[in-house]
Design an enzyme around this catalytic site. Structure first.
Site, PDB file in Angstrom:
ATOM      1  N   MET A  11     -35.113  12.537  19.158  1.00  0.00           N
ATOM      2  CA  MET A  11     -33.659  12.568  19.313  1.00  0.00           C
ATOM      3  C   MET A  11     -33.417  12.841  20.927  1.00  0.00           C
ATOM      4  SD  MET A  11     -32.450  12.179  16.546  1.00  0.00           S
ATOM      5  CE  MET A  11     -30.671  12.298  16.937  1.00  0.00           C
ATOM      6  N   HIS A  41     -32.062   7.530   8.846  1.00  0.00           N
ATOM      7  CA  HIS A  41     -32.668   8.870   9.623  1.00  0.00           C
ATOM      8  C   HIS A  41     -31.730   9.865   8.529  1.00  0.00           C
ATOM      9  CE1 HIS A  41     -31.356  11.152  13.335  1.00  0.00           C
ATOM     10  NE2 HIS A  41     -32.133  11.918  12.647  1.00  0.00           N
ATOM     11  N   ASP A  46     -32.793   8.073  19.629  1.00  0.00           N
ATOM     12  CA  ASP A  46     -31.737   8.170  19.373  1.00  0.00           C
ATOM     13  C   ASP A  46     -30.717   9.034  19.969  1.00  0.00           C
ATOM     14  OD1 ASP A  46     -29.628   7.788  17.264  1.00  0.00           O
ATOM     15  OD2 ASP A  46     -30.559   8.868  15.684  1.00  0.00           O
ATOM     16  N   ASP A  49     -27.483   6.731   9.236  1.00  0.00           N
ATOM     17  CA  ASP A  49     -27.390   8.208   9.680  1.00  0.00           C
ATOM     18  C   ASP A  49     -27.031   9.036   8.131  1.00  0.00           C
ATOM     19  OD1 ASP A  49     -28.364   8.664  12.270  1.00  0.00           O
ATOM     20  OD2 ASP A  49     -26.609   7.553  12.785  1.00  0.00           O
ATOM     21  N   SER A 101     -26.477   1.976  15.235  1.00  0.00           N
ATOM     22  CA  SER A 101     -26.037   3.150  14.343  1.00  0.00           C
ATOM     23  C   SER A 101     -24.662   2.758  13.815  1.00  0.00           C
ATOM     24  CB  SER A 101     -26.088   4.246  15.134  1.00  0.00           C
ATOM     25  OG  SER A 101     -25.847   5.396  14.133  1.00  0.00           O
ATOM     26  N   HIS A 127     -29.514   1.213  11.631  1.00  0.00           N
ATOM     27  CA  HIS A 127     -29.744   2.638  11.493  1.00  0.00           C
ATOM     28  C   HIS A 127     -28.817   3.291  10.802  1.00  0.00           C
ATOM     29  CE1 HIS A 127     -31.632   6.225  13.380  1.00  0.00           C
ATOM     30  NE2 HIS A 127     -30.181   6.787  13.260  1.00  0.00           N
ATOM     31  N   MET A 146     -26.252  12.558   6.651  1.00  0.00           N
ATOM     32  CA  MET A 146     -25.889  13.975   7.266  1.00  0.00           C
ATOM     33  C   MET A 146     -25.518  14.855   6.046  1.00  0.00           C
ATOM     34  SD  MET A 146     -24.095  13.487  10.569  1.00  0.00           S
ATOM     35  CE  MET A 146     -24.645  12.214  12.120  1.00  0.00           C
ATOM     36  N   MET A 162     -30.889  13.538   7.983  1.00  0.00           N
ATOM     37  CA  MET A 162     -30.522  14.940   8.657  1.00  0.00           C
ATOM     38  C   MET A 162     -29.981  15.770   7.815  1.00  0.00           C
ATOM     39  SD  MET A 162     -28.542  13.113  12.122  1.00  0.00           S
ATOM     40  CE  MET A 162     -28.417  11.645  11.311  1.00  0.00           C
TER      41      MET A 162
HETATM   42  C1  DX5 Z   1     -26.756  11.449  15.816  1.00  0.00           C
HETATM   43  C2  DX5 Z   1     -27.197  10.145  14.948  1.00  0.00           C
HETATM   44  C3  DX5 Z   1     -27.253   9.017  15.935  1.00  0.00           C
HETATM   45  C4  DX5 Z   1     -25.902   8.470  16.394  1.00  0.00           C
HETATM   46  C5  DX5 Z   1     -26.039   7.797  17.509  1.00  0.00           C
HETATM   47  O1  DX5 Z   1     -27.114  12.597  14.860  1.00  0.00           O
HETATM   48  O2  DX5 Z   1     -28.395  10.307  14.470  1.00  0.00           O
HETATM   49  O3  DX5 Z   1     -27.777   7.843  15.395  1.00  0.00           O
HETATM   50  O4  DX5 Z   1     -25.122   7.551  15.545  1.00  0.00           O
HETATM   51  O5  DX5 Z   1     -25.065   7.487  18.358  1.00  0.00           O
HETATM   52  P1  DX5 Z   1     -24.557   7.272  19.641  1.00  0.00           P
HETATM   53  O6  DX5 Z   1     -25.166   6.090  20.173  1.00  0.00           O
HETATM   54  O7  DX5 Z   1     -23.044   7.162  19.800  1.00  0.00           O
HETATM   55  O8  DX5 Z   1     -25.091   8.444  20.533  1.00  0.00           O
HETATM   56 ZN    ZN Z   2     -29.673   8.635  13.981  1.00  0.00          ZN
END
Ligand code: DX5
Ligand code: ZN
Length: 214
Positions: free
Chosen positions: A140, A68, A174, A37, A10, A35, A39, A70
């Site tokens: 998750m 991903h 994840d 993320d 990630s 990956h 947000m 969010m």
């Molecule tokens: C959290 C993200 C994850 C995050 C995982 O909302 O979706 O992808 O980056 O990070 P670690 O592996 O540090 O929990």
């Molecule tokens: Zn993620």
């Protein structure tokens, strides 16, 4: 049935000031997917990266982008993230509950593999009727929003449930995944594992990543 194991570092835990180098480092360590993320500060109380950064990453990446989302109202963003270079697109069930079927259709219309993500409190029952249409379910193992949280083993039963129902697509997990709990994720039936903190902060990323394959 055995799907190939996909390890997806990630980028949230990478050094954003040196993203191209970090992509390179993950690829050299044997990553299968990046990956990414996304947000929006609304669906989750944190802001990360958006369209321009996804496009920039796409230009440098040598492996698929596992994006991903969010974000609220994911139906409004499918086409734009697909165009920006997402190779796999996942949106949250909770963000799309009111118009899930229309959202799923919109994502499928992009032609990209589509995943649906569920936070820890959300069961997988609402997805049961749609499993035939999904390429991936993202279970998750922390509450979406931040890296560096602790793995929640209670979500493993959702992974088992999906396989018991005969789901043959990818199951990604994840959040809080590391070299110790990755084996439990794989034996529950997951085949795609995301890890941010564990991989990007490892002394030897390549060794840490191979260790996660079990
Ligand atoms: C959290 C993200 C994850 C995050 C995982 O909302 O979706 O992808 O980056 O990070 P670690 O592996 O540090 O929990
Ligand atoms: Zn993620």
């Amino acid at each position: 049935m055995s799907l190939p194991v996909q390890i997806a570092p990630s980028l949230l835990a990478s050094n954003f000031a040196h993203l191209a180098d970090e992509l390179q480092r993950a690829e050299a360590a044997g990553a299968n997917w990046h990956h990414v993320d996304v947000m929006d500060g609304h669906f989750v109380p944190n802001l990360s990266i958006g369209l321009p950064v996804v496009s920039a990453i796409k230009k440098e990446a040598g492996i698929p982008l596992d994006v991903h989302l969010m974000i609220e109202k994911p139906i409004e963003w499918a086409e734009r993230y697909a165009e920006a270079g997402a190779d796999i697109l996942s949106f949250h069930y909770e963000a799309a509950e009111a118009n899930f079927e229309a959202t799923l259709e919109t994502y499928k219309a992009t032609g990209k593999p589509v995943g649906v993500a569920v936070n820890p409190p959300c069961g997988v029952e609402p997805l049961r009727d749609y499993l035939g249409e999904l390429d991936m379910v993202l279970v998750m193992s922390v509450h979406a929003g931040f890296g560096g949280q602790s793995f929640m083993p209670e979500v493993l039963s959702k992974v088992q449930q999906l396989r018991e129902w005969g789901f043959t697509g990818d199951i990604e997990m994840d959040g809080g995944i590391n070299g110790e709990n990755s084996a439990d994720c794989l034996s529950a039936g997951a085949n795609a594992l995301v890890a941010g903190t564990y991989l990007f902060r490892a002394d030897n990323m390549s060794q840490a990543l191979s260790g996660m394959r079990g």
